[in-house]
Enzyme design. Structure first.
Site, PDB file in Angstrom:
ATOM      1  N   LYS A 188       0.961  -1.206   0.035  1.00 39.24           N
ATOM      2  CA  LYS A 188      -0.057   0.183   0.226  1.00 39.24           C
ATOM      3  C   LYS A 188       1.007   1.163  -0.054  1.00 39.24           C
ATOM      4  CE  LYS A 188      -4.019   1.915   2.148  1.00 39.24           C
ATOM      5  NZ  LYS A 188      -3.661   3.418   2.257  1.00 39.24           N
ATOM      6  N   CYS A 190      11.481  34.666  16.814  1.00 37.62           N
ATOM      7  CA  CYS A 190      11.798  35.703  17.812  1.00 37.62           C
ATOM      8  C   CYS A 190      12.213  37.082  16.868  1.00 37.62           C
ATOM      9  CB  CYS A 190      13.283  35.100  18.191  1.00 37.62           C
ATOM     10  SG  CYS A 190      14.177  36.360  18.979  1.00 37.62           S
ATOM     11  N   CYS A 221      20.015  37.969  19.255  1.00 36.19           N
ATOM     12  CA  CYS A 221      19.665  36.546  20.024  1.00 36.19           C
ATOM     13  C   CYS A 221      20.475  35.504  19.628  1.00 36.19           C
ATOM     14  CB  CYS A 221      18.076  36.324  19.290  1.00 36.19           C
ATOM     15  SG  CYS A 221      17.530  34.668  19.769  1.00 36.19           S
ATOM     16  N   CYS A 262      10.951  35.217  23.562  1.00 38.01           N
ATOM     17  CA  CYS A 262      12.008  34.134  23.269  1.00 38.01           C
ATOM     18  C   CYS A 262      12.923  33.557  24.428  1.00 38.01           C
ATOM     19  CB  CYS A 262      12.860  34.960  22.349  1.00 38.01           C
ATOM     20  SG  CYS A 262      14.564  33.992  21.717  1.00 38.01           S
ATOM     21  N   ASP A 270       2.221   4.980  -0.115  1.00 36.82           N
ATOM     22  CA  ASP A 270       1.651   6.143   0.834  1.00 36.82           C
ATOM     23  C   ASP A 270       1.963   7.501  -0.220  1.00 36.82           C
ATOM     24  OD1 ASP A 270       0.334   7.289   2.853  1.00 36.82           O
ATOM     25  OD2 ASP A 270       2.028   7.101   4.025  1.00 36.82           O
TER      26      ASP A 270
HETATM   27  P1  AMP Z   1      -7.220   4.931   2.162  1.00 40.19           P
HETATM   28  O1  AMP Z   1      -6.559   6.317   1.878  1.00 40.19           O
HETATM   29  O2  AMP Z   1      -6.827   4.479   3.625  1.00 40.19           O
HETATM   30  O3  AMP Z   1      -8.602   4.855   2.164  1.00 40.19           O
HETATM   31  O4  AMP Z   1      -6.778   3.826   1.277  1.00 40.19           O
HETATM   32  C1  AMP Z   1      -7.157   3.839  -0.030  1.00 40.19           C
HETATM   33  C2  AMP Z   1      -6.011   4.402  -0.804  1.00 40.19           C
HETATM   34  O5  AMP Z   1      -4.900   3.501  -0.868  1.00 40.19           O
HETATM   35  C3  AMP Z   1      -6.355   4.342  -2.165  1.00 40.19           C
HETATM   36  O6  AMP Z   1      -7.032   5.377  -2.655  1.00 40.19           O
HETATM   37  C4  AMP Z   1      -5.052   4.213  -2.893  1.00 40.19           C
HETATM   38  O7  AMP Z   1      -4.752   5.596  -3.170  1.00 40.19           O
HETATM   39  C5  AMP Z   1      -4.096   3.535  -2.222  1.00 40.19           C
HETATM   40  N1  AMP Z   1      -3.316   2.515  -2.253  1.00 40.19           N
HETATM   41  C6  AMP Z   1      -1.968   2.352  -2.383  1.00 40.19           C
HETATM   42  N2  AMP Z   1      -1.625   1.342  -2.850  1.00 40.19           N
HETATM   43  C7  AMP Z   1      -2.732   0.701  -3.385  1.00 40.19           C
HETATM   44  C8  AMP Z   1      -2.854  -0.624  -3.903  1.00 40.19           C
HETATM   45  N3  AMP Z   1      -1.708  -1.556  -4.023  1.00 40.19           N
HETATM   46  N4  AMP Z   1      -4.102  -1.030  -4.307  1.00 40.19           N
HETATM   47  C9  AMP Z   1      -5.047  -0.102  -3.939  1.00 40.19           C
HETATM   48  N5  AMP Z   1      -4.957   1.064  -3.435  1.00 40.19           N
HETATM   49  C10 AMP Z   1      -3.751   1.623  -3.083  1.00 40.19           C
HETATM   50 ZN    ZN Z   2      15.306  35.279  20.810  1.00 39.04          ZN
END
Ligand code: AMP
Ligand code: ZN
Length: 669
Positions: A115, A423, A429, A405, A117
């Site tokens: 997943k 500050c 400072c 400060c 990020d």
């Molecule tokens: P959430 O934001 O917690 O609702 O998780 C859903 C989001 O996870 C989706 O909208 C995707 O952007 C993300 N995501 C990341 N990796 C994956 C993956 N391998 N399959 C599906 N969704 C994913």
């Molecule tokens: Zn200061």
């Protein structure tokens, strides 16, 4: 005409293919130089034949388009969110629900994926060509950010093999750690607040108006699901394989498994391994593999029933808040830091955690003695995520953000619309003073040999240094008694300081540490205004008329010179003999260069781009990074930025190749 069209199309085809090899397969078969040459050839043909332009040409990767506000467009297929779980028990309950719906005897296979990020994105392709890139938005409609997405090298502009005529593909745009850290190094040099995490930086980047800035951000895009009618696949895993064949970046980490136990294995494996991935993941996504079964399971209002995200717990602990301390940075920015009863989180003892700013403290209604939750997640420093409501400190112990400060007691100031307190006492400072002197002597500023940051701290402690001007009054007998200061090192230090008086004006200007005035801006200002006296008189308008200088920098320069303390520091430095004007003798002014604006792009045979730029500056020219109506010359090397060339043509800018540049330079002045 047909011949040219064929030639252009063949070149695009070849270049798309090399791009795919380089960015997706990581297996290039030609050198960067050869690639640049082909790109250059294509670019020339495109410039000569504007009616054959194509937004998805490989020459378009550098961006250039500016979007003032992004259009909101509906998703053809909604972008659902995922149900989440943090426990294996819940995962087993999910499996049970699946079995109930599908029948106990149904054989269920799962794909396990990382997943990622980042920021989710939906790409639409028609006849193998990228036509739209939309953010998730609220799932039903999102922002059209195609211009920006086109600059991301791992997003294919044209597909290969047997792709469907029309479909959407979903994925995640991310900023890998390496690029994230690089961006932060740059911010640190400029004294700007650091980006907190890659995810926000990635989604922020996608909303920038100027796509050529997006092009410079080290973003990447991973794809993980198809949407469309009559897709040529019957399972999620097939979809991944197909997408890879069509030219998308589909990570190799996905696995097809046939039991929930195997899913657990995958989860356990990545729980450790994710720490060595070059990018951030926050969990694992498990999907029922068969599209047929997926259809049978369907969706809830928010999420598919056939998929679930197992999220790794950002490692958390609870502990007591003992105190809040306040740190003062070089620019005077105040950072509150929570002092905690030591607690072990993922193997390290945590005693301090970052609190963002006054707003966060107020929102949490923090009190000394509170039991707080501390998390070590994707952020660099552990942070406080909440307060245990059953274990509150006393109301009278609530944390009130300081008004003065902690180092110099001056009143703090908060710029409207900014969360940070500063500050106000910029000149006396202590941490600001030490920081300013350290910046001044730094390698990119005055580069004073024999003097390091630590020594500055010692000299400050001894009361010998308060401002950069004090450096020039240091006496041997004063420095000698200081710890670790032998005769020889004192001599080196004083010699280094003496020599710094020869450093060019632009370095002095950078060294002054005016907020937002980085190295390049300092050079630009030195060139434009020639002397500190002239610069001190510059108006807002004159400043903003200077290439690359916007309102924010201009205002900061004005503020700097408005301070009487700064003015007297400058006159002191002047009296000590520092370079306060761009000396003509430093330069080899050349009539054809003086006051002319140059843009340099591409790779050159004889000199590096950096050498070329400083040579131009030495001869009195100005170097800008983008072509505008004010540009006089575009010096174009191999692989010159296509949008630069296009603009040069549009504005009638003289384009010089390496040879004609040399000829210009050698012309008697
Ligand atoms: P959430 O934001 O917690 O609702 O998780 C859903 C989001 O996870 C989706 O909208 C995707 O952007 C993300 N995501 C990341 N990796 C994956 C993956 N391998 N399959 C599906 N969704 C994913
Ligand atoms: Zn200061």
């Amino acid at each position: 005409m047909q011949e040219i069209r064929n030639k252009i199309e063949a070149l695009r085809e070849v270049l798309h293919d090399h791009n795919h090899r380089y960015y997706i397969l990581d297996d290039p078969i030609i050198s960067d130089y050869e690639f640049d040459q082909l790109l250059q050839q294509l670019n020339e043909l495109e410039v000569q034949n504007p009616d054959l332009t194509d937004l998805n040409s490989p020459t378009r990767r550098v961006g250039g388009g500016v979007t003032k506000s992004f259009e909101t467009v509906p998703h053809k297929y909604p972008m659902y969110s995922l149900s989440n779980t943090y426990s294996k028990e819940e995962l087993m309950q999910w499996e049970e629900r699946l079995r109930k719906s599908l029948g106990e005897e149904t054989q269920i296979e799962y794909t396990c994926e990382l997943k990622f990020d980042g920021a989710s994105i939906s790409l639409t392709y028609e006849n193998g060509i990228l036509i739209k890139a939309i953010t998730r938005g609220d799932g039903l409609q999102g922002d059209n950010i195609t211009t920006n997405v086109r600059t991301i090298k791992t997003v294919p502009l044209k597909l290969k093999s047997d792709f469907p005529k029309f479909f959407e593909i979903r994925g995640e745009i991310l900023l890998p750690w390496e690029g994230f850290h690089k961006m932060n190094e740059q911010r640190a040099i400029l004294g700007e607040p650091l980006y907190r995490n890659p995810r926000n930086t990635a989604s922020g980047s996608l909303k920038l108006q100027d796509s050529s800035i997006v092009a410079e951000r080290p973003l990447t895009c991973f794809l993980y699901s198809l949407a469309g009618d009559n897709l040529p696949v019957t399972s999620q895993y097939d979809a991944l394989i197909k997408a890879r064949e069509w030219g998308f970046k589909v990570p190799e980490s996905a696995r097809l498994v046939n039991s929930i136990d195997a899913v657990f294995e995958f989860i356990t494996y990545w729980e450790e391994q994710r720490k060595s991935l070059p990018y951030e993941i926050d969990g694992i996504v498990i999907k029922v593999n068969s599209l047929f079964l997926q259809e049978e399971l369907g969706f809830t209002a928010k999420a598919p029933r056939w998929a679930i995200a197992y999220k790794y717990k950002a490692e958390q602990a609870s502990t007591r808040l003992n105190a809040v301390q306040y740190q003062v940075g070089r620019t005077g920015a105040i950072t509150p830091v929570a002092q905690l009863e030591p607690v072990v989180i993922s193997g390290t003892t945590v005693k301090r955690a970052s609190l963002h700013n006054a707003d966060q403290i107020e929102k949490l209604d923090m009190r000394i003695g509170d039991t707080v939750f501390v998390e070590k997640g994707g952020e660099i420093i552990p942070k406080i995520t909440g307060i245990d409501n059953h274990n509150r400190g006393k109301h009278e112990d609530r944390v009130l953000f300081i008004e003065n400060c902690p180092e110099c007691n001056s009143p703090l100031r908060r710029v409207q619309g900014e969360a940070q307190h500063y500050c106000s006492n910029e000149l006396s400072c202590p941490p600001q003073q030490i920081g300013k002197i350290q910046h001044f002597i730094g390698r990119k500023a005055m580069d004073i040999e024999g003097l390091g940051g630590e020594t500055v701290g010692l000299l400050y402690k001894e009361g010998l240094l308060r401002s950069i001007a004090d450096l020039y009054q240091l006496k041997k007998e004063q420095v000698l008694p200081i710890e670790r200061m032998a005769e020889k090192s004192v001599a080196n230090l004083l010699e280094g300081i003496e020599k710094s008086k020869e450093k060019p004006f632009s370095k002095v200007l950078f060294g002054l540490g005016i907020r937002y005035v980085g190295e390049t801006v300092a050079k630009q200002l030195a060139r434009e205004f020639k002397s500190i006296d002239r610069l001190a008189l510059a108006t807002l308008e004159e400043l903003t008329n200077t290439e690359e200088i916007g309102d924010r920098i201009a205002q900061s320069v004005l503020d700097y010179f408005a301070s009487t303390k700064n003015q007297s520091q400058i006159s002191a430095l002047k009296n000590f003999g520092l370079q306060m004007q761009a000396l003509e003798s430093e330069h080899n002014f050349h009539d054809d260069f003086v006051g002319k604006k140059f843009v340099v792009s591409g790779v050159f045979e004889v000199f590096s781009r950096e050498v070329l730029k400083s040579e131009i500056e030495n001869m009195g020219g100005k170097v800008a990074s983008s072509v505008s109506a004010k540009t006089d010359y575009l010096i174009s090397g191999e692989g010159v930025g296509p949008s630069k060339k296009e603009k040069a043509d549009k504005f009638g800018v003289t384009i010089l190749d390496e040879k004609s540049y040399l000829a210009l330079k050698q012309k008697p002045s």
